[in-house]
Design an enzyme around this catalytic site. Sequence first.
Site, PDB file in Angstrom:
ATOM      1  N   ASP A 142       0.730  -1.237   0.036  1.00  0.00           N
ATOM      2  CA  ASP A 142       0.213   0.005   0.141  1.00  0.00           C
ATOM      3  C   ASP A 142       0.761   1.323   0.178  1.00  0.00           C
ATOM      4  O   ASP A 142       0.571   2.016  -0.677  1.00  0.00           O
ATOM      5  CB  ASP A 142      -1.120  -0.054   1.031  1.00  0.00           C
ATOM      6  N   GLU A 186       0.804  -8.981  11.671  1.00  0.00           N
ATOM      7  CA  GLU A 186       0.791  -8.690  10.276  1.00  0.00           C
ATOM      8  C   GLU A 186       2.200  -8.636   9.597  1.00  0.00           C
ATOM      9  O   GLU A 186       2.385  -8.882   8.549  1.00  0.00           O
ATOM     10  CB  GLU A 186      -0.101  -7.371  10.078  1.00  0.00           C
TER      11      GLU A 186
END
Length: 418
Positions: A157, A381
């Site tokens: 991202d 994550e």
Amino acid sequence: MINLHEQARQILRDNDKGGYTLPTHGLYPYQWNWDSAFAAWGFTTFDPDRGWTELETLMLGQWEDGMIPHIIFHQPDPGYFPGPDVWQGRGPIPSSGISQPPVAASFMAKMLTMHPAGEARARAIWPKLKEWHRWFMDWRLDQGAVCVTHPWEAGRDNAPDWDVNMAAINADDVGEYTRRDTSHVDPAMRPTKYDYDRYIKLVQIGVSVNWDQEKLLAINPFRVADPTMTFTLLRANRDLLAMGRRFGEDVSDIEDWIKTLEGGAETLWNDAIGGYDSRNAHTGRFNGILSNASALCWYAGINDARALPAIEAMLEAATYGLASYDPAADGFEPVRYWRGPSWPIMNYLVGSGMAEQGIDAAADRIRADTARLMQENGFAEYYNPHTGAPAGGGTFTWTAAVWLGWAGDQPEKRQGAA
Ligand code: GLC
């Protein structure tokens, strides 16, 4: 004490929404495309039937033009922004309007090896994957390399790759909105407001043409040829081709796609950084960014000796796997998402690709480092590549899948306890 295999399996079960798996509760409350392919593989290690269902559910979101979206909004969830009302996708199920790295065919090939009895289900999924791959070939090529039209499409991202390209976007009129990600996770680990304004502006641009790819080609200010997309699609086409031959399908167009993408991958080679780079398709300029995506060439079946020294230097500069951005570069940030942290999923793609190509020392190191991250700090994550500290969301589906399918699957474990 519960062993890590059991913990990883429990994470998959807990994130299972019945047919699809959330990346993690709270932060990501829907089905994400490439996360889901990892989940399918992770499930296949202990519940193959559930693994196949995951891929089938992903296919349900496919648009008429072949695109498989990056998020499928099966059930409304007010805890996430931007949701279905903002994206206004035009698929059979509410969805985002962009895609994500096409790793599903490659995981399906693995699943078929692990569970040959799933062949009938793989045969039914195969044509859908082919239409999705065709969509990339029709709409996303720049000199044979695959472009992203939004930073989220690359799955990386806020990678530094996009900085110059994002600067060209005027987001003054983006309007008011409330982010949700920073209420789940420390803002220091998330993209900045400057970035977020541009993410939303790009969504508004897509909506303004109803996600018509031909129109988007003309008006999208963000079009970047990307190593993540190029290498994953090249690999996915190789896997699709092998499965198609086995299933007796016509694969001639896939052979052509592979040649095109091999040529495209070469255009991403940037001597100035000694690695594969992203390139602004509007200006033709390289971004000059050495990242973990640069190291996906081996995964794509390209055994490129030129690429090894810079990646080895990145490995040397970190303690826990491959950093997402060169630790020696200006702007490296060890806990900000795609600007430094070590990501197990990327470590797996890179490490397994290197192992396939006989780059054993680096491959073994990446795998051992990735295993240590989870042994020491659970299934986060992503992680600080220097200290191994967990960051971002916790109890993460694809991190657990990487443990089950690869990092935790050491030979000594296979002989001994589960
Ligand atoms: C973030 C990641 C993306 C991932 C998603 C869900 O947006 O950058 O790659 O698919 O989270 O985990």
